[in-house]
Design a protein around this motif. Structure first.
Motif: not given
Length: 392
Positions: A35-38, A43-48, A74-77
């Motif tokens: 979700s940071y890129a698009r 984003a199931p983690g954010a939803w939870l 990109v490196p973080m993804i």
């Protein structure tokens, strides 16, 4: 009587719990930064987390993380996706080792090592491109992340060297420690959902500050318990005298107690925030100390010399953790120019993880020394005669 860490029931329960956490976290890690890129990506983690705590809590955390991740997305993804893969490879490695599937274990081990290096490279680029003060949750969190990165890579490297050298007991210890460091990621996410109930109204940045006070000590303690549970030897040939005799352990206790008093006084001077951090540090520390001391005492009574030696070495490391933290506080404050509270937070957060790494290194040297003593004590093989045998 065997220590409780040797119980097969305990081992199965612990392995099941770790596997469940890893399977739960793997898909969350792989999709966490999409979700940071698009915007709008799944984003199931954010939803939870939004349903566990509140949508505002998640939105504030998202806004806080956007800027630090902007130049290293990109490196973080890559780091996050490969981190999810590591969560799957870890239990697979434990299972193949337990069932003695040697070829599969080696193949997965190579994949695990390569994945660790690639994932940590992504995290390293983020840390290199992000000034510590601009990192998510600030300088102290940046220092903790850097420490975990270095500890993970070095532990995997030592584990590989041990495997190449056909030293399975050392290989096992180093790989368990490496995976313990990796487990800080899913455990931190669990604390994102649990700690807001104890810290109502606090943002995720404060939750992170509280969590890093004990995550390091918890994961290395878990790695030690796993190593002890898998090592059933009562003694090791060539062990000899203890490397952690009473004078050494007594000196470590005195140094640790003095440093712990100093850290407690320094943290409590900051009122509620400092008291909160001190409590988060002391409770897991006291638990780890109690179990290690009891393990050493029980092993001594049962005449299990090797178990007693490892417990004592690790306990000495734990006692020295506050002293190392106190020294790190002075280094961070005077050499790096950090504020006193930030230096305290970072120093306390990295202490147990660093001393556990050092204690594992001492344990490894202890085993290598015992092997060398045993090798030298073996009688030399008789020379092979080169005189040709007469043919009748």
């Amino acid at each position: 009587m065997r220590s409780w860490t040797s119980s097969s029931t305990w081992r199965r329960a612990a392995a099941g719990a770790v596997t469940a956490v890893c399977l739960w976290y793997a898909p969350l890690a792989m999709t966490e930064l999409w979700s940071y890129a698009r915007p709008g990506a799944p984003a199931p983690g954010a939803w939870l987390l939004a349903h566990t705590v509140s949508p505002r809590y998640v939105a504030d955390a998202f806004a806080t993380r956007v800027a630090p991740y902007r130049h290293s997305l990109v490196p973080m993804i890559v780091h996050s996706v490969l981190g999810g893969l590591l969560m799957l490879l870890g239990p697979a490695q434990l299972l193949t080792a337990a069932r003695r599937r040697v070829r599969l274990h080696r193949a997965l081990g190579v994949l695990f090592a390569v994945t660790v290096c690639a994932s940590m490279a992504g995290a390293g680029l983020y840390l290199a491109r992000t000034p510590p003060r601009d990192a998510f949750s600030g300088t102290a969190f940046w220092i903790v992340l850097a420490t975990i990165l270095v500890g993970t890579v070095l532990s995997v490297a030592f584990g590989i060297l041990a495997a190449v050298g056909r030293l399975p007991d050392l290989h096992q210890r180093w790989m368990l420690l490496a995976y313990g460091y990796l487990l800080t990621a899913p455990l931190l996410r669990l604390e994102w959902g649990a700690l807001p109930a104890l810290l109502p109204g606090q943002p995720m940045t404060e939750v992170n500050r509280v969590a890093i006070m004990h995550l390091g000590s918890l994961v290395v303690f878990g790695a030690l318990l796993a190593a002890r549970a898998r090592d059933h030897r009562d003694t090791v040939e060539g062990l000899g005298r203890s490397w952690a005799p009473l004078p050494v352990t007594a000196a470590a206790h005195l140094a640790g107690a003095a440093a712990l008093l100093w850290l407690a006084h320094a943290l409590t001077s900051y009122g509620t925030p400092g008291n909160r951090l001190l409590t988060a540090y002391l409770l897991p520390y006291a638990m780890a100390y109690t179990v290690m001391a009891a393990g050493a005492r029980r092993a001594a009574r049962a005449g299990r010399d090797w178990a007693r030696e490892e417990w004592r070495i690790q306990l000495t490391g734990l006692c020295l953790a506050p002293a190392l933290s106190a020294g790190a506080v002075a280094l961070f404050q005077h050499s790096l120019g950090l504020g006193r509270f930030t230096a305290l937070t970072a120093g306390v957060a990295i202490g147990c993880g660093l001393t556990a790494f050092g204690a594992t290194a001492v344990v490894s040297l202890r085993l290598l020394y015992a092997r060398e003593v045993r090798r030298r004590a073996l009688p030399a093989a008789p020379p092979v005669s080169r005189t040709p045998t007469a043919v009748p």
